[in-house]
Design a protein around this motif. Sequence first.
Motif, PDB file in Angstrom:
ATOM      1  N   GLN A 295      40.478  10.434   5.266  1.00 16.95           N
ATOM      2  CA  GLN A 295      40.875  11.568   6.077  1.00 16.95           C
ATOM      3  C   GLN A 295      41.351  11.124   7.458  1.00 16.95           C
ATOM      4  O   GLN A 295      42.324  11.667   7.997  1.00 16.95           O
ATOM      5  N   ALA A 296      40.704  10.126   8.032  1.00 14.04           N
ATOM      6  CA  ALA A 296      41.129   9.629   9.341  1.00 14.04           C
ATOM      7  C   ALA A 296      42.545   9.078   9.277  1.00 14.04           C
ATOM      8  O   ALA A 296      43.337   9.253  10.213  1.00 14.04           O
ATOM      9  N   HIS A 297      42.895   8.435   8.171  1.00 12.71           N
ATOM     10  CA  HIS A 297      44.258   7.920   8.004  1.00 12.71           C
ATOM     11  C   HIS A 297      45.259   9.064   7.976  1.00 12.71           C
ATOM     12  O   HIS A 297      46.357   8.958   8.559  1.00 12.71           O
ATOM     13  N   GLU A 298      44.926  10.154   7.297  1.00 18.46           N
ATOM     14  CA  GLU A 298      45.831  11.306   7.246  1.00 18.46           C
ATOM     15  C   GLU A 298      46.047  11.887   8.640  1.00 18.46           C
ATOM     16  O   GLU A 298      47.163  12.252   9.024  1.00 18.46           O
ATOM     17  N   ILE A 299      44.979  11.990   9.417  1.00 21.67           N
ATOM     18  CA  ILE A 299      45.099  12.495  10.788  1.00 21.67           C
ATOM     19  C   ILE A 299      46.007  11.581  11.601  1.00 21.67           C
ATOM     20  O   ILE A 299      46.909  12.043  12.322  1.00 21.67           O
ATOM     21  N   GLU A 426      50.541  18.466   6.715  1.00 23.16           N
ATOM     22  CA  GLU A 426      50.066  19.765   7.182  1.00 23.16           C
ATOM     23  C   GLU A 426      49.601  19.684   8.633  1.00 23.16           C
ATOM     24  O   GLU A 426      49.869  20.585   9.434  1.00 23.16           O
ATOM     25  N   LEU A 427      48.916  18.628   8.993  1.00 26.52           N
ATOM     26  CA  LEU A 427      48.519  18.458  10.394  1.00 26.52           C
ATOM     27  C   LEU A 427      49.759  18.317  11.276  1.00 26.52           C
ATOM     28  O   LEU A 427      49.836  18.920  12.361  1.00 26.52           O
ATOM     29  N   GLU A 428      50.732  17.537  10.822  1.00 27.65           N
ATOM     30  CA  GLU A 428      51.981  17.379  11.568  1.00 27.65           C
ATOM     31  C   GLU A 428      52.648  18.737  11.800  1.00 27.65           C
ATOM     32  O   GLU A 428      53.073  19.053  12.919  1.00 27.65           O
TER      33      GLU A 428
END
Length: 487
Positions: A295-299, A426-428
């Motif tokens: 998850q940290a990588h996705e963030i 999605e965060l982007e």
Amino acid sequence: MATTPTVVLLPVWGVGHLMSMLEAGKRLLAHSGRALSLTVLVIQPPTEQHASDLAAHVRREEASGLDVRFIHLPPVAPPTDFQGPEDFVSRFVQMHAAYVKAAIAALTSPVTSLVVDFFCTTIVDVARELAIPAYIYFTSNVAMLALFLRLPALHDEVPVEFEEMEGHVDVPGLPPVPPTCLPDPVMDKTSPNYTWFVYHGRRFPEFDGIIVNTVAELEQSVLAAIAVGKCTRGGDRGPPPPVVYPIGPVIPFIDATPEQQQQEPHECVRWLDAQPPGSVVFLCFGSGGCFEAQQAHEIAHGLERSGHRFLWVLRGPPAPGQRVPSDANFDELLPEGFLERTKDRGLVWPTRAPQKEILAHAAVGGFVTHCGWNSTLEALWHGVPMAPWPLYAEQHLNAFLLVAYLGVAVAMTFDRKRKNFVEAAELERAVKAMMGGESEEGRKARDKAAEMKAACRNAVEGGSSRAALQRLSEELQRGAVVVDVQK
């Protein structure tokens, strides 16, 4: 012999509950013009970390010079067969009932009331035995309070699990609530956590009043629904609904003390000083929020691709045998080269950060948050729009409230079945929408956040929250009684 009437507080030990209740008590103390004092009954926390944090809070309050005294209840062996935090806290508090009664009965001051955390509803029986008024201090919002009050009836109306029901959940005063937005403890009806939520909701109306950490202007339709009995069992034909006192936002230490102002600014604040106004998105997930490497990588990828400046408070999973997040190990949690590539526009902070000071900073233009209510109130107080990323407890309902009811947030999609996992894309998207000047969704959230900032400050500085505090103060001063130690 002490003669100043005292309000007895019974908080639970979690920092989000404890500090909010203490701050509310101190406001009541100041508002009464020294006509009241505070007596805090301290439950010995079940973990060393909580005990250490609590001891530090008590020392600070005892040194403040205010008329607040702490009575430490005898230690109690905590339950070991619990099945979740709500089950644990509710049962552990219940085990202290006899000690609470003895402590109150031993007081020499007239007692105006017993104010308990909303996990402590079993203690209302002690107040009734001692013939003193009892109040709940509700650390969350009125939307969550309405759900609690509604839950005993919903339990009978919805025979299946909520996520299996057709349509939406009816919580009067709110837009139709998707079942997926309900709090974690009610998502499994076979769980003791759910059973306790129903129990607490059934007992809330037995109290003389409910003090809520919110602002009336933020949740007017929900307050109105509670006031006319739409949320309690039996509706407007049932017993009278509880009196609600919205006195928020109650935010501990929102204004720096002279001593804090003289201290060297935190490194995160110094970094923000060098950033343009409104340019930084702040990511922080509360005292319990942490992430695994995936998850940290996705963030990280989402932030890098967004192109925006960021301040990210990253915590790692708890160490073995611990319950609180660990300081982040960047080598384990971040993609290779991420810190180097983003060093000119981003700061990743690996441990606790001064969230209130950061949200108050002019450089911060948006907040990716776990939606804890204290964090939400801090953002509203400073007019910062949000992107909700709920993780546990009642945070999913808070996220719904921020987007669908208050309109101060840009919605973000997460996978609740995968521990609320959020993809980088999605965060982007959410960061760009919240921070970008061309996004209609972001513009509306920023405008509403500015409106809520004004509403919060007006309420405290002479408006609705101050009036509610005045009504409560007058009510408590009328109710002072000398406890009969023979009861």
